[in-house]
Design an enzyme around this catalytic site. Structure first.
Site, PDB file in Angstrom:
ATOM      1  N   GLU A  44      -3.212   2.058  -7.548  1.00 15.86           N
ATOM      2  CA  GLU A  44      -3.661   3.182  -6.735  1.00 15.86           C
ATOM      3  C   GLU A  44      -2.717   4.365  -6.928  1.00 15.86           C
ATOM      4  O   GLU A  44      -1.678   4.451  -6.252  1.00 15.86           O
ATOM      5  CB  GLU A  44      -3.655   2.800  -5.253  1.00 15.86           C
ATOM      6  N   HIS A  67       0.842  -1.197   0.000  1.00 15.24           N
ATOM      7  CA  HIS A  67       0.000   0.000   0.000  1.00 15.24           C
ATOM      8  C   HIS A  67       0.875   1.244   0.000  1.00 15.24           C
ATOM      9  O   HIS A  67       1.949   1.258   0.591  1.00 15.24           O
ATOM     10  CB  HIS A  67      -0.926  -0.005   1.227  1.00 15.24           C
TER      11      HIS A  67
HETATM   12  P1  PGA Z   1      -9.359   6.235  -0.520  1.00 20.44           P
HETATM   13  O1  PGA Z   1      -8.160   5.301  -0.030  1.00 20.44           O
HETATM   14  O2  PGA Z   1     -10.406   5.348  -1.121  1.00 20.44           O
HETATM   15  O3  PGA Z   1      -9.824   6.925   0.737  1.00 20.44           O
HETATM   16  O4  PGA Z   1      -8.778   7.195  -1.505  1.00 20.44           O
HETATM   17  C1  PGA Z   1      -7.693   4.275  -0.812  1.00 20.44           C
HETATM   18  C2  PGA Z   1      -6.656   3.512  -0.070  1.00 20.44           C
HETATM   19  O5  PGA Z   1      -6.304   3.886   1.069  1.00 20.44           O
HETATM   20  O6  PGA Z   1      -6.147   2.534  -0.580  1.00 20.44           O
END
Ligand code: PGA
Length: 238
Positions: free
Chosen positions: A155, A83
């Site tokens: 992400e 992450h």
């Molecule tokens: P968010 O976070 O949906 O609040 O942007 C995504 C994540 O922490 O992976």
């Protein structure tokens, strides 16, 4: 590192009382202290439990870390690794993350493997170079069959927690490039079968806008997973 016993109970009750798309595969990832309770109380058979991290070695003298066998012992079947907050706040390297991915898979967990570029990297046209570098470290460690246990979560760091989601077009472009890269680096069948989630400011309203993008296979949800709208995201593909 969000949630209290009370707030997590509210989320689990919400999931238990909702009508969830039976075709959706849902994985919820509470902080370590709540894993066991969550596993015991979640009712729907299509909701699995994940940890948010794990260590790269088995049980032993690694004070403060949590092992894969301990996670399985309390009912987790998944773990999130790589992450962006682990990469950028805790300074985990590509190699360390890759070692954790391999260890988790070898020891029986499925992995949600996160990748993504920062805003500066995107502005410098390094989006794919960064995502490829993060993937390369894992490709170097995994056997072909290991990929059955991996879901990639793209992400972009600039979209996480900012309220500024990538457009479906931007996400599709990167997801397609990731899939193409898997074809080159692993093989076609792994590229075809590996699910690629989009994460970063997904909410109950915008989730549906990604539905028609063929390489967006689902979502990794942060902030909105703490709210009732999480159900709308689960059901976005219905
Ligand atoms: P968010 O976070 O949906 O609040 O942007 C995504 C994540 O922490 O992976």
């Amino acid at each position: 590192m969000n949630g209290t016993f009370e707030s997590i109970k509210t989320i689990v009750d919400g999931l238990n009382n909702a009508s969830l798309d039976p075709k959706a595969e849902v994985v919820i990832a509470p902080p370590f202290p709540y894993l066991s309770w969550t596993k015991e109380h979640v009712k729907a058979s299509n909701v699995a439990v994940s940890a948010q991290n794990a260590y790269e070695r088995g049980d032993g003298a690694y004070t403060g870390e949590v092992s894969v066998s301990q996670l399985k012992d309390v009912g987790a079947s998944w773990v999130i690794l790589g992450h962006s907050e682990r990469r950028h706040v805790l300074k985990e390297t590509d190699e360390f993350i890759a070692a954790k991915v391999k260890f988790a898979i070898d020891n029986g967990l499925s992995v949600i493997f996160c990748i993504g570029e920062t805003l500066d990297e995107r502005k410098a046209d390094k989006t794919m170079a960064v995502n490829q570098r993060q993937i390369d470290a894992v490709v170097a460690k995994l056997d072909k069959s290991d990929w059955e246990k991996v879901v990639i979560a793209y992400e972009p760091v600039w979209a996480i927690g900012t309220g500024l989601a990538a457009t479906p077009e931007d996400a599709q472009e990167v997801h397609a490039a990731i899939r193409k890269y898997l074809t080159e680096k692993v093989d076609q069948s792994v590229a075809d079968k590996t699910r690629i989630l989009y994460g970063g400011s997904v909410n109950g309203k915008n989730a549906k806008t990604f539905n028609e993008k063929q390489d967006v296979d689902g979502y990794l949800v942060g902030g909105a997973s703490l709210k009732p709208e999480f159900i709308d995201i689960v059901n976005a593909r219905q």
